[in-house]
Design a protein around this motif. Structure first.
Motif, PDB file in Angstrom:
ATOM      1  N   CYS A 121      69.853  72.710  14.991  1.00  9.71           N
ATOM      2  CA  CYS A 121      71.297  72.935  14.897  1.00  9.71           C
ATOM      3  C   CYS A 121      71.859  73.536  16.183  1.00  9.71           C
ATOM      4  O   CYS A 121      72.975  73.190  16.597  1.00  9.71           O
ATOM      5  CB  CYS A 121      71.606  73.843  13.712  1.00  9.71           C
ATOM      6  N   LEU A 133      75.046  72.281  18.398  1.00 10.94           N
ATOM      7  CA  LEU A 133      76.192  73.163  18.620  1.00 10.94           C
ATOM      8  C   LEU A 133      76.409  73.441  20.102  1.00 10.94           C
ATOM      9  O   LEU A 133      77.555  73.476  20.576  1.00 10.94           O
ATOM     10  CB  LEU A 133      75.982  74.477  17.861  1.00 10.94           C
ATOM     11  N   THR A 153      77.108  72.950  11.674  1.00 10.94           N
ATOM     12  CA  THR A 153      76.745  71.669  12.289  1.00 10.94           C
ATOM     13  C   THR A 153      77.299  70.504  11.489  1.00 10.94           C
ATOM     14  O   THR A 153      77.769  69.509  12.052  1.00 10.94           O
ATOM     15  CB  THR A 153      75.214  71.559  12.391  1.00 10.94           C
ATOM     16  N   HIS A 184      77.941  70.377  21.719  1.00  7.38           N
ATOM     17  CA  HIS A 184      79.333  70.184  21.287  1.00  7.38           C
ATOM     18  C   HIS A 184      80.284  71.130  22.010  1.00  7.38           C
ATOM     19  O   HIS A 184      81.295  70.701  22.577  1.00  7.38           O
ATOM     20  CB  HIS A 184      79.448  70.389  19.783  1.00  7.38           C
TER      21      HIS A 184
END
Length: 287
Positions: free
Chosen positions: A236, A240, A30, A243
């Motif tokens: 996290c 993720l 991350t 993203h």
């Protein structure tokens, strides 16, 4: 036959170490991603993720020290069962305070994210902050109650109503806000289902804490001790998932607002600029 308190503590230490390793790995992944970002993503999420890692690390260190005290240094004088039964121990109080602080920090970011997704509506932000502060106050009041616990006291005889309320509110806050984020993503994105696994983890982890406490089993201690790293893992995973599934969307057919408050149009516009520049470069060479 139920699991004894020393056995539950050893199992809790093993599971906490295991989940901490997962959190530690996800944290660095991350961090690498967030260092490439700019604005609110980098300025807010990196300090929060780092704080969550520090809390989980401190919690694990305290559990390691307590295990050494119970099974090595104080084994012949007090005994492991009596050592772990002392709820007013300074290390026990510090561990409990860290356990309460971890989800409070993570839920604060969830409240903020939900507030951003709802166009910065005070009707969403103010109730979320009130419930969050109430839950935090209840949690630290439980720590104060534990500090006054006498010999032979258990968590089931010290403010059991407040402990149940804390678990219920924690699960309610995380579940409702996560569901609201998922619902907003479903309305704004073509593929919101990637957040479902994270939502399921949040709900199931909260239900696990509440169930183990209400059943009166020592199994609550492993469930509690994995709490700090699991909170960090969920935090996290959300970053993720967003993203890898949003920034790599091959068909950004409409604008969207991701859970961190950025407009998807910025990424699309940047891509269009690169395409235009590329074609202009080709035209110059042809001339």
């Amino acid at each position: 036959m139920g699991i004894t308190l020393p056995e539950a503590s050893l199992v809790a230490l093993f599971l906490e170490t295991l989940f901490y390793g997962v959190f530690f790995t996800l944290y660095w992944l991350t961090l690498v991603i967030l260092l490439k970002k700019c604005g609110i993503q980098r300025d807010l999420l990196i300090p929060v993720a780092t704080l969550l890692l520090c809390i989980a690390t401190a919690h694990l260190i305290i559990d390691l020290i307590r295990a050494l005290e119970a099974f090595v240094f104080s084994a012949r004088t007090i005994g492991a069962d009596a050592y772990y039964s002392n709820l007013a121990s300074p290390l026990e109080l510090a561990k409990t305070a860290l356990y309460i602080t971890q989800p409070t920090v993570a839920d604060t970011v969830l409240v903020w994210r939900c507030y951003v997704l709802n166009n910065r509506s005070l009707l969403v932000g103010i109730p979320g902050c009130i419930v969050l502060l109430t839950n935090g106050a209840i949690g630290y009041y439980i720590v104060w109650c534990l500090s006054r616990a006498g010999v032979g006291s258990t968590v089931y005889t010290i403010a059991p109503g407040f402990i149940t309320t804390f678990y219920a509110l924690t699960m309610l806050i995380s579940s409702l806000i996560s569901w609201r984020i998922y619902h907003s993503r479903r309305c704004m994105s073509d593929n919101p289902t990637h957040l479902l696994p994270v939502l399921i983890v949040v709900i199931e982890s909260g239900a696990l804490y509440a169930t183990t406490f209400l059943t009166g089993s020592n199994g609550q201690y492993p469930a509690m001790d994995i709490g700090p790293p699991v909170v960090g893992i969920v935090f996290c995973l959300i970053i993720l998932q967003v993203h890898f599934h949003v920034s790599n969307n091959p068909r950004p057919s409409k604008s969207f607002t991701n859970p961190f408050g950025e407009r998807g149009e910025q990424n699309v516009g940047h891509s269009m600029k690169l395409v235009i520049a590329h074609h202009q470069g080709d035209g110059d060479h042809s001339v």
